[in-house]
Design a protein around this motif. Structure first.
Motif, PDB file in Angstrom:
ATOM      1  N   THR A  72       0.954  -1.224   0.024  1.00 52.39           N
ATOM      2  CA  THR A  72       0.146   0.137  -0.174  1.00 52.39           C
ATOM      3  C   THR A  72       1.008   1.674   0.175  1.00 52.39           C
ATOM      4  N   VAL A  73       0.384   2.154   0.227  1.00 55.47           N
ATOM      5  CA  VAL A  73       0.776   3.613  -0.095  1.00 55.47           C
ATOM      6  C   VAL A  73       1.662   4.183   1.395  1.00 55.47           C
ATOM      7  N   ARG A  74       0.708   3.920   2.446  1.00 53.30           N
ATOM      8  CA  ARG A  74       1.726   3.482   3.858  1.00 53.30           C
ATOM      9  C   ARG A  74       2.877   2.424   3.956  1.00 53.30           C
ATOM     10  N   GLU A  75       2.552   1.603   3.567  1.00 51.98           N
ATOM     11  CA  GLU A  75       4.015   0.857   3.371  1.00 51.98           C
ATOM     12  C   GLU A  75       4.711   0.464   3.024  1.00 51.98           C
ATOM     13  N   ARG A  76       4.566   1.675   1.650  1.00 54.26           N
ATOM     14  CA  ARG A  76       5.574   2.107   0.751  1.00 54.26           C
ATOM     15  C   ARG A  76       6.608   3.195   1.178  1.00 54.26           C
ATOM     16  N   LYS A  77       5.821   4.356   1.636  1.00 53.34           N
ATOM     17  CA  LYS A  77       6.348   5.341   2.593  1.00 53.34           C
ATOM     18  C   LYS A  77       7.148   5.305   3.768  1.00 53.34           C
ATOM     19  N   ARG A  78       6.830   3.536   4.301  1.00 54.55           N
ATOM     20  CA  ARG A  78       7.490   3.327   5.638  1.00 54.55           C
ATOM     21  C   ARG A  78       8.869   2.427   5.504  1.00 54.55           C
ATOM     22  N   GLU A  79       8.729   2.113   4.122  1.00 55.59           N
ATOM     23  CA  GLU A  79       9.946   1.309   3.564  1.00 55.59           C
ATOM     24  C   GLU A  79      10.973   2.337   3.235  1.00 55.59           C
ATOM     25  N   THR A  80      10.598   3.187   2.539  1.00 54.30           N
ATOM     26  CA  THR A  80      11.685   4.596   2.167  1.00 54.30           C
ATOM     27  C   THR A  80      11.752   5.341   3.254  1.00 54.30           C
ATOM     28  N   LYS A  81      11.436   5.474   4.499  1.00 53.45           N
ATOM     29  CA  LYS A  81      11.673   6.206   5.744  1.00 53.45           C
ATOM     30  C   LYS A  81      12.507   5.049   6.446  1.00 53.45           C
TER      31      LYS A  81
END
Length: 83
Positions: A72-81
């Motif tokens: 999900t978008v939220r999971e991708r943001k978490r991975e990026t951070k």
């Protein structure tokens, strides 16, 4: 409203369990025992089920192919951070 993956999987499970081991959809079945049904072959219901599977292959293939869903978008943001 759009159905969640879980709702769709529960629906698919219910449909699969209602085949009484024939792997075909029936016109109707007794609510307490899916092995008691009105027709062993009901082309309309089988066709509708086939269309559902084709639709899911196009829109949510991970539900049919048992693949891991895309993040999900939220999971991708978490991975990026985390990087």
């Amino acid at each position: 409203p759009e159905k969640t993956d879980g709702e769709i999987l529960r629906g698919l499970d219910h449909l699969q369990r209602s085949t009484a081991g024939t792997n075909c959809m029936h016109e109707s079945f007794w609510k307490d025992d899916a092995s008691v049904y009105t027709r062993p072959w009901f082309a309309w219901a089988n066709s509708a089920y086939g269309e559902l599977i084709l639709y899911l292959l196009r829109t949510r293939p991970h539900l049919v192919l048992h693949e891991t869903p895309p993040p999900t978008v939220r999971e991708r943001k978490r991975e990026t951070k985390a990087r």
